[in-house]
Design a protein around this motif. Structure first.
Motif, PDB file in Angstrom:
ATOM      1  N   ALA A 108       7.858 -13.870  21.121  1.00 27.47           N
ATOM      2  CA  ALA A 108       8.647 -14.666  21.978  1.00 27.47           C
ATOM      3  C   ALA A 108      10.175 -14.733  22.000  1.00 27.47           C
ATOM      4  O   ALA A 108      10.820 -14.838  22.768  1.00 27.47           O
ATOM      5  CB  ALA A 108       7.856 -16.247  22.014  1.00 27.47           C
ATOM      6  N   PHE A 109      10.553 -14.895  20.471  1.00 31.37           N
ATOM      7  CA  PHE A 109      11.918 -14.906  20.369  1.00 31.37           C
ATOM      8  C   PHE A 109      12.534 -13.601  20.605  1.00 31.37           C
ATOM      9  O   PHE A 109      13.712 -13.528  20.960  1.00 31.37           O
ATOM     10  CB  PHE A 109      12.042 -15.415  18.666  1.00 31.37           C
ATOM     11  CG  PHE A 109      12.049 -16.628  18.510  1.00 31.37           C
ATOM     12  CD1 PHE A 109      13.325 -17.347  18.694  1.00 31.37           C
ATOM     13  CD2 PHE A 109      11.130 -17.721  18.443  1.00 31.37           C
ATOM     14  CE1 PHE A 109      13.679 -18.757  18.320  1.00 31.37           C
ATOM     15  CE2 PHE A 109      11.169 -18.856  18.100  1.00 31.37           C
ATOM     16  CZ  PHE A 109      12.179 -19.550  18.138  1.00 31.37           C
ATOM     17  N   GLU A 110      11.820 -12.541  20.533  1.00 31.50           N
ATOM     18  CA  GLU A 110      12.238 -11.194  20.811  1.00 31.50           C
ATOM     19  C   GLU A 110      12.614 -11.046  22.250  1.00 31.50           C
ATOM     20  O   GLU A 110      13.417 -10.160  22.587  1.00 31.50           O
ATOM     21  CB  GLU A 110      11.457 -10.041  20.414  1.00 31.50           C
ATOM     22  CG  GLU A 110      11.295  -9.970  18.903  1.00 31.50           C
ATOM     23  CD  GLU A 110      10.444  -8.794  18.368  1.00 31.50           C
ATOM     24  OE1 GLU A 110       9.920  -8.075  19.128  1.00 31.50           O
ATOM     25  OE2 GLU A 110       9.972  -8.833  17.119  1.00 31.50           O
ATOM     26  N   THR A 111      12.145 -11.843  23.034  1.00 32.62           N
ATOM     27  CA  THR A 111      12.223 -11.736  24.604  1.00 32.62           C
ATOM     28  C   THR A 111      13.562 -12.300  24.935  1.00 32.62           C
ATOM     29  O   THR A 111      14.147 -11.986  26.063  1.00 32.62           O
ATOM     30  CB  THR A 111      11.385 -12.489  25.481  1.00 32.62           C
ATOM     31  OG1 THR A 111      11.330 -13.926  25.141  1.00 32.62           O
ATOM     32  CG2 THR A 111       9.762 -12.145  25.058  1.00 32.62           C
ATOM     33  N   ASP A 112      14.251 -12.977  24.052  1.00 33.68           N
ATOM     34  CA  ASP A 112      15.607 -13.709  24.157  1.00 33.68           C
ATOM     35  C   ASP A 112      15.238 -14.674  25.694  1.00 33.68           C
ATOM     36  O   ASP A 112      16.474 -15.064  26.230  1.00 33.68           O
ATOM     37  CB  ASP A 112      16.672 -12.792  24.633  1.00 33.68           C
ATOM     38  CG  ASP A 112      16.951 -11.882  23.403  1.00 33.68           C
ATOM     39  OD1 ASP A 112      16.778 -12.652  22.289  1.00 33.68           O
ATOM     40  OD2 ASP A 112      17.244 -10.870  23.351  1.00 33.68           O
ATOM     41  N   ASN A 113      14.212 -15.155  25.793  1.00 33.23           N
ATOM     42  CA  ASN A 113      14.075 -15.891  27.155  1.00 33.23           C
ATOM     43  C   ASN A 113      13.529 -17.379  26.636  1.00 33.23           C
ATOM     44  O   ASN A 113      12.532 -17.430  25.892  1.00 33.23           O
ATOM     45  CB  ASN A 113      12.840 -15.392  28.007  1.00 33.23           C
ATOM     46  CG  ASN A 113      12.379 -16.177  29.161  1.00 33.23           C
ATOM     47  OD1 ASN A 113      12.472 -17.561  29.077  1.00 33.23           O
ATOM     48  ND2 ASN A 113      12.212 -15.753  30.285  1.00 33.23           N
ATOM     49  N   PRO A 114      14.316 -18.208  26.927  1.00 34.70           N
ATOM     50  CA  PRO A 114      14.448 -19.605  26.227  1.00 34.70           C
ATOM     51  C   PRO A 114      12.868 -20.525  26.773  1.00 34.70           C
ATOM     52  O   PRO A 114      12.120 -20.867  25.950  1.00 34.70           O
ATOM     53  CB  PRO A 114      15.099 -20.567  26.907  1.00 34.70           C
ATOM     54  CG  PRO A 114      16.364 -19.539  26.865  1.00 34.70           C
ATOM     55  CD  PRO A 114      15.802 -18.215  27.472  1.00 34.70           C
TER      56      PRO A 114
END
Length: 88
Positions: free
Chosen positions: A19-25
């Motif tokens: 999830a953090f790799e998506t850069d999507n909060p």
């Protein structure tokens, strides 16, 4: 996040990392919320210093949690948020 990164109860750390790799909060908040719901949400809310319903809302994917809340949740889940160099 995509289908490949679906939530695996046996591997929550990898799910959160993806999830953090998506850069999507919203994806990050949603992943943290999904993992938190598999644990004791009431205890987690107490550890974070929020009431349970506010924490549910913040981690729904539709919420907009403060960065401090994200850090507290990460810590309460037994994880550490660390910067690493981005691959070019």
């Amino acid at each position: 996040m995509n289908e490949e990164n679906s939530f695996d109860v046996d591997n929550p750390d990898s799910y959160i990392a993806a999830a953090f790799e998506t850069d999507n909060p919203a994806s990050i908040a949603k992943a943290l919320g999904e993992v938190a719901r598999t644990r004791n949400m009431s205890k987690l809310a107490k550890d974070v210093g929020m009431n349970r319903s506010a924490l549910y809302r913040a981690l729904s994917g539709d919420g907009n949690p403060e960065f401090a809340t994200i850090l507290k949740v990460v810590k309460a889940l037994g994880l550490k948020l660390m910067p690493v160099p981005a691959a070019n």
